[in-house]
Design an enzyme around this catalytic site. Sequence first.
Site, PDB file in Angstrom:
ATOM      1  CB  SER A  95      -0.875  -0.021   1.227  1.00 38.80           C
ATOM      2  OG  SER A  95      -1.994  -0.836   1.152  1.00 38.80           O
ATOM      3  CG  HIS A 126      -2.957  -1.914  -3.546  1.00 42.90           C
ATOM      4  ND1 HIS A 126      -1.997  -2.683  -3.409  1.00 42.90           N
ATOM      5  CD2 HIS A 126      -3.294  -1.497  -2.401  1.00 42.90           C
ATOM      6  CE1 HIS A 126      -1.664  -2.931  -2.245  1.00 42.90           C
ATOM      7  NE2 HIS A 126      -2.484  -2.010  -1.395  1.00 42.90           N
ATOM      8  CG  HIS A 148      -5.264  -6.704   0.184  1.00 40.61           C
ATOM      9  ND1 HIS A 148      -5.379  -5.623  -1.163  1.00 40.61           N
ATOM     10  CD2 HIS A 148      -4.220  -6.398   0.952  1.00 40.61           C
ATOM     11  CE1 HIS A 148      -4.152  -5.030  -0.920  1.00 40.61           C
ATOM     12  NE2 HIS A 148      -3.769  -5.380   0.177  1.00 40.61           N
ATOM     13  CE1 TYR A 150      -8.718  -4.614   1.566  1.00 37.52           C
ATOM     14  CE2 TYR A 150      -7.457  -5.750   2.889  1.00 37.52           C
ATOM     15  CZ  TYR A 150      -7.740  -4.734   1.986  1.00 37.52           C
ATOM     16  OH  TYR A 150      -6.640  -3.830   1.518  1.00 37.52           O
ATOM     17  CD  GLU A 151      -8.661  -6.150  -3.243  1.00 38.22           C
ATOM     18  OE1 GLU A 151      -8.925  -5.434  -4.201  1.00 38.22           O
ATOM     19  OE2 GLU A 151      -7.471  -6.292  -2.683  1.00 38.22           O
ATOM     20  CB  ALA A 178       1.579  -0.651   4.607  1.00 39.31           C
ATOM     21  CG  MET A 281      -5.085  -6.316   6.790  1.00 45.04           C
ATOM     22  SD  MET A 281      -6.526  -5.029   6.222  1.00 45.04           S
ATOM     23  CE  MET A 281      -6.570  -4.036   7.966  1.00 45.04           C
ATOM     24  CB  SER A 282      -1.128  -8.108   1.973  1.00 44.80           C
ATOM     25  OG  SER A 282       0.028  -7.589   2.574  1.00 44.80           O
ATOM     26  CG  ASN A 305      -0.237   1.794  11.504  1.00 43.78           C
ATOM     27  OD1 ASN A 305      -0.081   1.247  10.454  1.00 43.78           O
ATOM     28  ND2 ASN A 305      -1.178   0.905  12.522  1.00 43.78           N
ATOM     29  CG  HIS A 321      -5.759   2.830   3.460  1.00 44.94           C
ATOM     30  ND1 HIS A 321      -4.725   1.911   3.471  1.00 44.94           N
ATOM     31  CD2 HIS A 321      -5.945   2.994   2.020  1.00 44.94           C
ATOM     32  CE1 HIS A 321      -4.282   1.403   2.365  1.00 44.94           C
ATOM     33  NE2 HIS A 321      -5.165   2.266   1.367  1.00 44.94           N
TER      34      HIS A 321
HETATM   35  O1  R1P Z   1      -0.524  -4.933   3.069  1.00 49.81           O
HETATM   36  P1  R1P Z   1      -0.557  -4.066   1.908  1.00 49.81           P
HETATM   37  O2  R1P Z   1      -1.183  -4.330   0.734  1.00 49.81           O
HETATM   38  O3  R1P Z   1       0.744  -3.277   1.869  1.00 49.81           O
HETATM   39  O4  R1P Z   1      -1.551  -2.812   2.642  1.00 49.81           O
HETATM   40  C1  R1P Z   1      -1.781  -2.708   4.071  1.00 49.81           C
HETATM   41  O5  R1P Z   1      -2.568  -1.720   4.382  1.00 49.81           O
HETATM   42  C2  R1P Z   1      -3.877  -1.974   4.074  1.00 49.81           C
HETATM   43  C3  R1P Z   1      -4.501  -1.027   5.367  1.00 49.81           C
HETATM   44  O6  R1P Z   1      -4.118   0.169   5.530  1.00 49.81           O
HETATM   45  C4  R1P Z   1      -4.293  -3.199   3.992  1.00 49.81           C
HETATM   46  O7  R1P Z   1      -4.289  -3.611   2.821  1.00 49.81           O
HETATM   47  C5  R1P Z   1      -2.704  -3.776   4.684  1.00 49.81           C
HETATM   48  O8  R1P Z   1      -2.674  -4.980   4.220  1.00 49.81           O
HETATM   49  O1  HPA Z   2      -2.178  -1.605  11.796  1.00 57.07           O
HETATM   50  C1  HPA Z   2      -2.433  -2.277  10.749  1.00 57.07           C
HETATM   51  N1  HPA Z   2      -3.050  -3.378  10.909  1.00 57.07           N
HETATM   52  C2  HPA Z   2      -3.173  -4.230   9.905  1.00 57.07           C
HETATM   53  N2  HPA Z   2      -2.935  -3.826   8.621  1.00 57.07           N
HETATM   54  C3  HPA Z   2      -2.225  -2.787   8.392  1.00 57.07           C
HETATM   55  N3  HPA Z   2      -1.700  -2.193   7.356  1.00 57.07           N
HETATM   56  C4  HPA Z   2      -1.250  -0.888   7.911  1.00 57.07           C
HETATM   57  N4  HPA Z   2      -1.261  -0.894   9.225  1.00 57.07           N
HETATM   58  C5  HPA Z   2      -2.101  -1.782   9.576  1.00 57.07           C
END
Ligand code: R1P
Ligand code: HPA
Length: 350
Positions: A95, A126, A148, A150-151, A178, A281-282, A305, A321
Site C-alpha cells: 500500500s 494499489h 487482498h 478482504y476484497e 505497509a 492484511m497481505s 503506524n 488508511h
Molecule cells: O499489505 P498492504 O497491501 O501493503 O496493505 C496494508 O494496508 C492496508 C490497510 O491500511 C491493508 O491492505 C494492509 O494489508
Molecule cells: O495496523 C495495521 N493493521 C493491519 N494492517 C495494516 N496495514 C497497515 N497498518 C496496519
Amino acid sequence: MTGYNSKGDVATSNGNHRNGHSNGSSSNGDRPADDLAQENQTDNGRIQCSLTPEELRALRVLNEDTYPYEVIQEIADFIVKGAGMRPKIGIICGSGLGSLADIIQDAKIFEYEKIPNFPVSTVEGHAGKLVVGHLEGAIVMAMQGRFHFYEGYPLAKCSMPVRVMKLCGVEYLFATNAAGGINPKFAVGDIMLMHDHVNMLGFAGNSPLQGPNDPRFGPRFPALVNSYNKDLINKALEIGKSMGIESNMHVGVYSCLGGPTYETIAELKALRMMGVDAVGMSTVHEVITARHCDMKVFAFSLITNKCSTEYSDKKDEEANHDEVMSVAKNRQKACCELVARLVREIHAQS
Ligand SMILES: O=P(O)(O)O[C@H]1O[C@H](CO)[C@@H](O)[C@H]1O
Ligand code: HPA
C-alpha cells in the site's frame, strides 16, 4: 481465450456480455455458471445453454477459487510476449509503495483489466498495473497493486499472480507491505525485514494451496521453515547500513489477518504474546505460494503506524488508511533504494 474481452467479460453468442466483476454494468452481474444455465432450461428439463464450451470454461475460471496450470501459463505467455522479455525478479508493491515500480526503466505496462483472467485492484494505493522492464541491469516485473482477502477474492486468487510470475521465469519474489508495528521498539517509518510469519488465516483453515494440488507447481505438503532467504536478509541489512538507516531497520515476524478491520487491543495483545512484531492484511499467502513453487523470497514491512496494546481514548492512536498511505509516500525513496540495490546485488551474482 475465445469469448473473453480485456475486462474478463464473457461474450455470449448473441453479442451480449456477462461481466465477471460485481462492479460491472451487465445486468447479469457475476452470477455463477449454474444460475445462467438455469435460465436456459427448456420445458422438458434439458439444459439448452447458449454459451460455447469455451465461454462456459471461461465463466467457471472467473468463479473458481483455483486457476488451472494451463490458464496461468496463458497469462504468463501473454505477459512475456507482450513485454518482449522474461523477468527474473518479481516485486509486489505494498500500500502506497507503488513507486517501487516507477523506477523500472524501458517499462512495458499492463493494466490488470487488460490481462486475460486477471483480477482487478479495488484498494486505494494499489494502481492495478503490472510493470515489466529493467532495474539495475536485471529484468523485473512489478505488481503495482496486490489482491487482498478482504476484497472478496479467495486466497488462491489473491496469490495467483505469484504463479504467473513463476511461469514468466521469475526466480526471486520481493514482497513488500505497509504494516502496523506491534513491537514497542518499532517507530513509524522503520523497515522490518521479514524472517518469519504467523499465518492467522491459516489458523482459521484457509490457505492459497487449498484444493487439488498440481505437482507442476510444487508438493502437496510444502515445508515453510526457512521461507525467507537468509542471504537476502543479510544483504539487505548491509545495504541498510550503507544507506545509514540501520537504526531504522529490524528483522522480525509479520502476521496477516483477514481485515479489512484494523485490530482490536485484545487481538494486538494476543499477537504480541505470539511473538508478532508487525501486522497487516497481505503477503503471507503470496509467500506460501512462492515457496510452494520454490521461489526465493525476500519480504519487508514498512511500519506505517504504531499499534498500541494499551486501551486509550485518543483518536490519533487509531490506525487509518490515509496515514498508512502518507507514511508510505514519505518513505518511498528509502524503500526504492533498498529494493534497487538488492536487485543490483542479485543481478551481479548471476
Ligand atoms: O499489505 P498492504 O497491501 O501493503 O496493505 C496494508 O494496508 C492496508 C490497510 O491500511 C491493508 O491492505 C494492509 O494489508
Ligand atoms: O495496523 C495495521 N493493521 C493491519 N494492517 C495494516 N496495514 C497497515 N497498518 C496496519
